[in-house]
Design a protein around this motif. Structure first.
Motif, PDB file in Angstrom:
ATOM      1  N   GLN A  36     -21.905  15.761   1.865  1.00 24.61           N
ATOM      2  CA  GLN A  36     -21.003  15.310   2.927  1.00 24.61           C
ATOM      3  C   GLN A  36     -19.543  15.493   2.509  1.00 24.61           C
ATOM      4  OE1 GLN A  36     -22.699  11.353   3.106  1.00 24.61           O
ATOM      5  NE2 GLN A  36     -23.500  11.726   5.177  1.00 24.61           N
ATOM      6  N   LEU A  37     -19.255  15.205   1.246  1.00 23.85           N
ATOM      7  CA  LEU A  37     -17.904  15.377   0.735  1.00 23.85           C
ATOM      8  C   LEU A  37     -17.486  16.842   0.826  1.00 23.85           C
ATOM      9  CD1 LEU A  37     -15.406  14.179  -0.732  1.00 23.85           C
ATOM     10  CD2 LEU A  37     -16.548  14.784  -2.871  1.00 23.85           C
ATOM     11  N   LYS A  38     -18.338  17.735   0.375  1.00 24.31           N
ATOM     12  CA  LYS A  38     -18.026  19.167   0.403  1.00 24.31           C
ATOM     13  C   LYS A  38     -17.822  19.660   1.831  1.00 24.31           C
ATOM     14  CE  LYS A  38     -20.411  20.028  -3.923  1.00 24.31           C
ATOM     15  NZ  LYS A  38     -21.590  20.599  -4.586  1.00 24.31           N
ATOM     16  N   ALA A  39     -18.642  19.186   2.757  1.00 24.03           N
ATOM     17  CA  ALA A  39     -18.498  19.578   4.160  1.00 24.03           C
ATOM     18  C   ALA A  39     -17.177  19.067   4.731  1.00 24.03           C
ATOM     19  CB  ALA A  39     -19.674  19.059   4.981  1.00 24.03           C
ATOM     20  N   ALA A  40     -16.804  17.850   4.375  1.00 28.83           N
ATOM     21  CA  ALA A  40     -15.555  17.275   4.863  1.00 28.83           C
ATOM     22  C   ALA A  40     -14.350  18.042   4.321  1.00 28.83           C
ATOM     23  CB  ALA A  40     -15.463  15.798   4.484  1.00 28.83           C
ATOM     24  N   VAL A  41     -14.386  18.388   3.036  1.00 31.46           N
ATOM     25  CA  VAL A  41     -13.281  19.165   2.450  1.00 31.46           C
ATOM     26  C   VAL A  41     -13.195  20.532   3.113  1.00 31.46           C
ATOM     27  CG1 VAL A  41     -12.471  20.295   0.339  1.00 31.46           C
ATOM     28  CG2 VAL A  41     -13.255  17.932   0.252  1.00 31.46           C
ATOM     29  N   LYS A  42     -14.327  21.125   3.400  1.00 25.64           N
ATOM     30  CA  LYS A  42     -14.337  22.428   4.077  1.00 25.64           C
ATOM     31  C   LYS A  42     -13.748  22.303   5.481  1.00 25.64           C
ATOM     32  CE  LYS A  42     -17.289  26.293   5.270  1.00 25.64           C
ATOM     33  NZ  LYS A  42     -18.625  26.852   5.235  1.00 25.64           N
ATOM     34  N   ALA A  43     -14.004  21.179   6.146  1.00 26.65           N
ATOM     35  CA  ALA A  43     -13.544  20.988   7.523  1.00 26.65           C
ATOM     36  C   ALA A  43     -12.053  20.654   7.616  1.00 26.65           C
ATOM     37  CB  ALA A  43     -14.361  19.884   8.192  1.00 26.65           C
ATOM     38  N   VAL A  44     -11.549  19.813   6.688  1.00 28.35           N
ATOM     39  CA  VAL A  44     -10.177  19.309   6.845  1.00 28.35           C
ATOM     40  C   VAL A  44      -9.257  19.593   5.662  1.00 28.35           C
ATOM     41  CG1 VAL A  44     -10.887  17.497   8.448  1.00 28.35           C
ATOM     42  CG2 VAL A  44     -10.743  16.980   6.002  1.00 28.35           C
ATOM     43  N   GLY A  45      -9.766  20.227   4.620  1.00 22.19           N
ATOM     44  CA  GLY A  45      -8.947  20.496   3.446  1.00 22.19           C
ATOM     45  C   GLY A  45      -9.168  19.455   2.367  1.00 22.19           C
ATOM     46  N   ASN A  46      -8.402  19.570   1.270  1.00 20.65           N
ATOM     47  CA  ASN A  46      -8.672  18.708   0.117  1.00 20.65           C
ATOM     48  C   ASN A  46      -7.797  17.457   0.024  1.00 20.65           C
ATOM     49  OD1 ASN A  46      -6.352  20.087  -0.630  1.00 20.65           O
ATOM     50  ND2 ASN A  46      -6.956  20.270  -2.757  1.00 20.65           N
ATOM     51  N   SER A  47      -7.079  17.123   1.079  1.00 21.95           N
ATOM     52  CA  SER A  47      -6.319  15.873   1.109  1.00 21.95           C
ATOM     53  C   SER A  47      -7.284  14.699   1.193  1.00 21.95           C
ATOM     54  CB  SER A  47      -5.387  15.847   2.322  1.00 21.95           C
ATOM     55  OG  SER A  47      -4.942  14.540   2.579  1.00 21.95           O
ATOM     56  N   ALA A  48      -7.172  13.768   0.253  1.00 23.00           N
ATOM     57  CA  ALA A  48      -8.069  12.608   0.238  1.00 23.00           C
ATOM     58  C   ALA A  48      -7.950  11.808   1.532  1.00 23.00           C
ATOM     59  CB  ALA A  48      -7.770  11.724  -0.966  1.00 23.00           C
ATOM     60  N   GLU A  49      -6.737  11.666   2.031  1.00 24.90           N
ATOM     61  CA  GLU A  49      -6.549  10.901   3.275  1.00 24.90           C
ATOM     62  C   GLU A  49      -7.221  11.581   4.461  1.00 24.90           C
ATOM     63  OE1 GLU A  49      -3.199   8.636   5.860  1.00 24.90           O
ATOM     64  OE2 GLU A  49      -3.042   8.872   3.697  1.00 24.90           O
ATOM     65  N   ALA A  50      -7.084  12.893   4.566  1.00 23.22           N
ATOM     66  CA  ALA A  50      -7.716  13.631   5.666  1.00 23.22           C
ATOM     67  C   ALA A  50      -9.232  13.548   5.573  1.00 23.22           C
ATOM     68  CB  ALA A  50      -7.254  15.084   5.654  1.00 23.22           C
ATOM     69  N   VAL A  51      -9.762  13.625   4.361  1.00 23.25           N
ATOM     70  CA  VAL A  51     -11.217  13.535   4.165  1.00 23.25           C
ATOM     71  C   VAL A  51     -11.702  12.135   4.533  1.00 23.25           C
ATOM     72  CG1 VAL A  51     -13.072  13.588   2.436  1.00 23.25           C
ATOM     73  CG2 VAL A  51     -11.347  15.390   2.473  1.00 23.25           C
ATOM     74  N   ARG A  52     -10.961  11.100   4.138  1.00 25.18           N
ATOM     75  CA  ARG A  52     -11.317   9.718   4.513  1.00 25.18           C
ATOM     76  C   ARG A  52     -11.417   9.582   6.032  1.00 25.18           C
ATOM     77  NH1 ARG A  52      -8.010   8.010   0.232  1.00 25.18           N
ATOM     78  NH2 ARG A  52      -9.213   6.850  -1.278  1.00 25.18           N
ATOM     79  N   LYS A  53     -10.399  10.068   6.722  1.00 26.46           N
ATOM     80  CA  LYS A  53     -10.379   9.964   8.194  1.00 26.46           C
ATOM     81  C   LYS A  53     -11.546  10.737   8.804  1.00 26.46           C
ATOM     82  CE  LYS A  53      -5.431   9.253   8.641  1.00 26.46           C
ATOM     83  NZ  LYS A  53      -4.145   9.821   9.067  1.00 26.46           N
ATOM     84  N   HIS A  54     -11.807  11.915   8.281  1.00 24.75           N
ATOM     85  CA  HIS A  54     -12.900  12.735   8.791  1.00 24.75           C
ATOM     86  C   HIS A  54     -14.238  12.029   8.612  1.00 24.75           C
ATOM     87  CE1 HIS A  54     -14.990  16.442   9.848  1.00 24.75           C
ATOM     88  NE2 HIS A  54     -15.773  16.234   8.792  1.00 24.75           N
ATOM     89  N   LEU A  55     -14.469  11.486   7.429  1.00 25.16           N
ATOM     90  CA  LEU A  55     -15.728  10.793   7.178  1.00 25.16           C
ATOM     91  C   LEU A  55     -15.864   9.516   8.015  1.00 25.16           C
ATOM     92  CD1 LEU A  55     -15.982  11.240   3.306  1.00 25.16           C
ATOM     93  CD2 LEU A  55     -17.407  12.352   5.042  1.00 25.16           C
ATOM     94  N   ALA A  56     -14.753   8.858   8.290  1.00 28.10           N
ATOM     95  CA  ALA A  56     -14.786   7.629   9.089  1.00 28.10           C
ATOM     96  C   ALA A  56     -15.186   7.924  10.540  1.00 28.10           C
ATOM     97  CB  ALA A  56     -13.438   6.941   9.055  1.00 28.10           C
ATOM     98  N   GLN A  57     -14.909   9.123  11.011  1.00 28.30           N
ATOM     99  CA  GLN A  57     -15.253   9.505  12.384  1.00 28.30           C
ATOM    100  C   GLN A  57     -16.729   9.812  12.545  1.00 28.30           C
ATOM    101  OE1 GLN A  57     -12.713  12.832  13.133  1.00 28.30           O
ATOM    102  NE2 GLN A  57     -10.932  11.563  13.584  1.00 28.30           N
ATOM    103  N   LYS A  58     -17.401  10.060  11.449  1.00 26.65           N
ATOM    104  CA  LYS A  58     -18.824  10.427  11.502  1.00 26.65           C
ATOM    105  C   LYS A  58     -19.700   9.216  11.661  1.00 26.65           C
ATOM    106  CE  LYS A  58     -18.388  14.863  10.791  1.00 26.65           C
ATOM    107  NZ  LYS A  58     -18.997  15.905  11.483  1.00 26.65           N
TER     108      LYS A  58
END
Length: 58
Positions: A36-58
């Motif tokens: 899930q982490l790898k998919a999120a980084v692929k979707a939104v880039g490697n910013s920890a904040e962007a990945v947090r937001k992306h995962l929270a939407q799932k």
């Protein structure tokens, strides 16, 4: 990114998928699987904040 696991700062703002310990630690911190982490980084880039937001939407 620094390979020194004791340093913080920029390392805590960006997620590196190149280091196994970072994938493990970020997955634990964010409450997701490594896949899930790898998919999120692929979707939104490697910013920890962007990945947090992306995962929270799932």
């Amino acid at each position: 990114m620094s390979d020194d696991t004791t340093k913080t700062g920029q390392d805590r703002k960006l997620i590196s998928l190149n280091e196994d310990y970072e994938v493990r630690d970020w997955s634990k911190t964010l409450g997701c699987t490594p896949e899930q982490l790898k998919a999120a980084v692929k979707a939104v880039g490697n910013s920890a904040e962007a990945v947090r937001k992306h995962l929270a939407q799932k």
